[in-house]
Write an enzyme that holds these catalytic residues in place. Structure first.
Site, PDB file in Angstrom:
ATOM      1  N   ARG A 408      69.390  -5.634  11.986  1.00  0.00           N
ATOM      2  CA  ARG A 408      70.404  -5.191  13.131  1.00  0.00           C
ATOM      3  C   ARG A 408      71.000  -6.378  13.977  1.00  0.00           C
ATOM      4  NH1 ARG A 408      69.038  -1.841  18.129  1.00  0.00           N
ATOM      5  NH2 ARG A 408      70.841  -0.573  18.554  1.00  0.00           N
ATOM      6  N   HIS A 412      74.805  -6.613  13.930  1.00  0.00           N
ATOM      7  CA  HIS A 412      75.712  -6.658  15.541  1.00  0.00           C
ATOM      8  C   HIS A 412      76.386  -7.877  15.893  1.00  0.00           C
ATOM      9  CE1 HIS A 412      73.752  -2.813  17.527  1.00  0.00           C
ATOM     10  NE2 HIS A 412      73.512  -2.964  16.313  1.00  0.00           N
ATOM     11  N   ASN A 440      73.575  -3.244  22.214  1.00  0.00           N
ATOM     12  CA  ASN A 440      72.709  -4.134  21.974  1.00  0.00           C
ATOM     13  C   ASN A 440      71.326  -4.057  22.914  1.00  0.00           C
ATOM     14  OD1 ASN A 440      74.484  -5.306  20.294  1.00  0.00           O
ATOM     15  ND2 ASN A 440      75.428  -6.542  21.682  1.00  0.00           N
ATOM     16  N   HIS A 536      68.936   0.818   6.344  1.00  0.00           N
ATOM     17  CA  HIS A 536      68.078   1.690   7.129  1.00  0.00           C
ATOM     18  C   HIS A 536      66.703   1.989   6.149  1.00  0.00           C
ATOM     19  CE1 HIS A 536      71.874   3.506   9.527  1.00  0.00           C
ATOM     20  NE2 HIS A 536      71.363   2.059   9.692  1.00  0.00           N
TER      21      HIS A 536
END
Length: 671
Positions: A408, A412, A440, A536
């Site tokens: 993640r 990001h 975030n 995921h």
């Protein structure tokens, strides 16, 4: 009066040793190489292993090289023209000599640096090989040949392919009109297949003119601008316009080229004496005139395409590049200014359409050489990758969720200003950083990156960037979670800006097409998006991300009832200490990086809306099915997509900095 030179006598131990050329400092080699023409720079780096450390030549991002092949006085040559800057380089071409056995092959398509070729359909060859036409891929830079099954029809340039032939999901597509024009024959195969798979579609009275691949569909345009699409997922054919489609500018003798623009829309260029551009309206299913290309430029050839211009390449905006028929010469027509200009002149030949032995084509040749490379720290910090790997392994032993956290963080970081570690910067009293942006708030793993940075700095001070540490740590965490182990290129630099206002990431409740537009803006494909969402498999989601699917006035009735009950129980346990509980996105193998996620969403067990939409939407469901059925394919493509994501808008060379502390920019020097 002439001054006498003083001779300084040196002892034997003081004699200055001469340094061999192959062992010159990299800085000096870089300086020497930077003064050479681009083609010589490429040759310079191939002299010896040490010289390979020299920074590759810089090419403008996304700007294609135009490739011509012609016969000069001393044998075959290749002419490379770079539109920005306006430069032409002619080099001797031994490839033409080595592959004379393919001299009668014609180019059918070209992209990703590969050419799709087939034997000529001349009368002599038709008599000799009427049912045995050879088809193959050829890379003019590596000279690699990948053969395809023989074909009993001529492609006649009505063919294309979905992805590089070296990738596992490459699909070749060829379409052929019958003599009576009442039907078309569609043929497909992948490298390694023993024969072509064919299907026939009836009900036509048009000739096929061009074909292009986009997002799981092969679009075909016929005379008069009639447009049809073949869906790879279920092998179905659909007409997008009426077979009686008629436009005053689609003359019977005009030539039509089909193009996918930078936004994923279909463009059509009609050209006889003048050039006209049309955009296909998917809502009204009609072609509409386009008078302005914005910041895009179009290149016409066996495979036509569009690029987005910016910065130094902005002068190319609005241009339509094409090839003059009787000369190895490139021209462009400006849709914005209505001007035509010659941009490069080669040698007289037999024309653009006359095949392999004279002109290869006007093609998007992927020769952009990145400054990133595997083993970047091999000499400057040989232990860097092993130190990061050991740090991640220690954390993984006590925290099996760290792979999801790093995945993640990496995502990001790369999708905001590129992979430059801007997400690691802490806010100060004077300014806020990306960490303060809403998306975030729940990102974690910063302490692991800090630990890895400290361990690396203890061995190699100010050498390894924080951006590379994020990339390496994520790669190692994926492997520890059972995912693929892959090499990642390094050499990134750390960014100098971290602005929360620039954090604009896709939410969990958007549609597939909305999500794809976001990925498309970063030069990622639908396949890349479907692949990266496979991360995921090891992630969790807060109830606030999916609560609207399981409760409220309109819950999602398509969700598996057992999963909905389970999620309601989890979210119903919210308390003051834990106001927003989390649930695993993959209910089967929650801590293992595998293809179980795709199996779950095929069974309506997707937790977030975007995950379930991935399996439901026709644009992406084909990728879901393939990954659910083929674990090896998913592992291969996931590694490729992660490497590709790690290249998004990176800072290299002298751009940015190498931070001492990943949480803060280096102090500015004052002179």
């Amino acid at each position: 009066m002439v001054k006498k030179r003083k001779h300084i006598r040196r002892s034997k131990g003081q004699q200055k040793e001469s340094r061999p050329w192959y062992d010159l400092p990299v800085d000096i080699l870089n300086l020497i190489c930077s003064l050479l023409p681009i083609v010589e720079q490429i040759r310079f780096r191939s002299v010896c292993k040490n010289w390979q450390l020299v920074e590759p030549p810089h090419f403008e991002r996304n700007v294609p090289w135009l490739l011509c092949h012609f016969r000069g006085d001393y044998g075959p040559n290749s002419s490379f023209h770079i539109p920005s800057p306006n430069q032409t380089h002619i080099v001797s071409d031994n490839v033409g000599i080595e592959y004379l056995k393919y001299k009668d092959a014609k180019i059918c398509a070209s992209k990703h640096g590969w050419l799709l070729l087939q034997q000529s359909s001349s009368k002599e060859l038709l008599l000799q090989y009427s049912n045995n036409k050879e088809a193959f891929f050829f890379n003019p830079f590596s000279t690699e040949v990948i053969k395809l099954p023989n074909m009993d029809i001529t492609f006649n340039r009505r063919a294309t392919f979905s992805s590089p032939p070296t990738s596992p999901d490459c699909l070749c597509f060829a379409v052929h009109s019958s003599k009576s024009l009442d039907r078309i024959r569609i043929s497909m195969c992948s490298p390694g297949d023993l024969q072509w798979r064919t299907t026939t579609v009836v009900g036509f009275n048009k000739s096929i003119l061009d074909v292009v691949y986009s997002n799981g569909r092969f679009y075909c345009v016929f005379t008069g601008g009639v447009l049809g699409a073949f869906f790879v997922e279920d092998c179905s054919w659909s007409m997008l316009t009426s077979t009686k489609c008629k436009h005053k500018k689609f003359l019977s003798w005009s030539r039509l080229k089909l193009i996918e623009d930078c936004n994923g829309d279909m463009l059509l260029v009609s050209y006889t004496d003048n050039y006209y551009v049309f955009k296909f309206d998917m809502s009204d299913l009609v072609w509409k005139d386009l008078h302005n290309l914005g910041n895009q430029a179009i290149f016409l050839g066996c495979t036509s395409f569009a690029i987005e211009t910016e910065g130094k390449t902005s002068a190319l905006a609005g241009r339509i590049y094409y090839h003059r028929h009787y000369y190895s010469q490139f021209n462009y027509y400006s849709l914005h200014t209505d001007e035509t200009c010659d941009v490069a002149f080669g040698h007289k030949g037999q024309g653009f359409e006359d095949g392999w032995k004279i002109v290869k084509n006007l093609a998007k040749v992927s020769v952009m050489i990145s400054l990133l490379r595997v083993g970047f720290y091999r000499r400057s910090c040989p232990r860097a990758e092993s130190i990061v790997k050991a740090t991640v392994a220690r954390r993984f032993r006590t925290d099996k969720s760290i792979p999801a956290a790093l995945l993640r963080m990496h995502f990001h970081d790369c999708f905001v200003r590129g992979c430059d570690a801007s997400i690691l910067i802490d806010s100060t009293r004077k300014s806020q950083s990306e960490k303060d942006a809403g998306p975030n708030f729940s990102v974690r793993g910063y302490d692991l990156i800090d630990e890895a940075k400290r361990n690396v700095e203890a061995v190699c001070r100010r050498t390894v960037s924080c951006a590379d540490i994020i990339t390496l740590a994520t790669r190692d965490a994926v492997a520890l979670a059972g995912g693929p182990s892959y090499a990642v290129p390094t050499g990134r630099r750390d960014g100098l800006v971290s602005n929360p206002d620039e954090v604009n990431l896709p939410g969990p409740s958007i549609s597939v097409i909305q999500s794809f537009q976001f990925f498309r803006a970063k030069n990622m494909t639908m396949d890349d998006m479907a692949t990266l969402l496979g991360a995921h498999s090891v992630g969790v989601a807060h109830c606030s991300f999916f609560l609207d699917r399981i409760s409220g006035p309109q819950p999602d009735r398509t969700m598996d009832p057992a999963l909905a009950t389970k999620l309601n129980k989890i979210c119903g346990a919210a308390s003051a200490r834990n106001p927003d509980p989390t649930a695993f996105l993959d209910q089967g193998t929650s801590f293992t990086m595998d293809n179980q996620f795709y199996k779950e969403i095929r069974m309506k067990r997707g937790v977030m809306k975007i995950d379930q939409e991935l399996a439901n939407d026709r644009l992406s469901s084909g990728f879901v099915s393939r990954y659910a059925l083929n674990s090896t394919l998913f592992r291969t493509r996931f590694a490729q997509a992660m490497v590709k994501m790690g290249r998004i808008e990176v800072l290299v060379g002298k751009a940015g900095e190498i931070r001492q502390n990943c949480r803060a920019f280096n102090p500015r020097r004052r002179f």
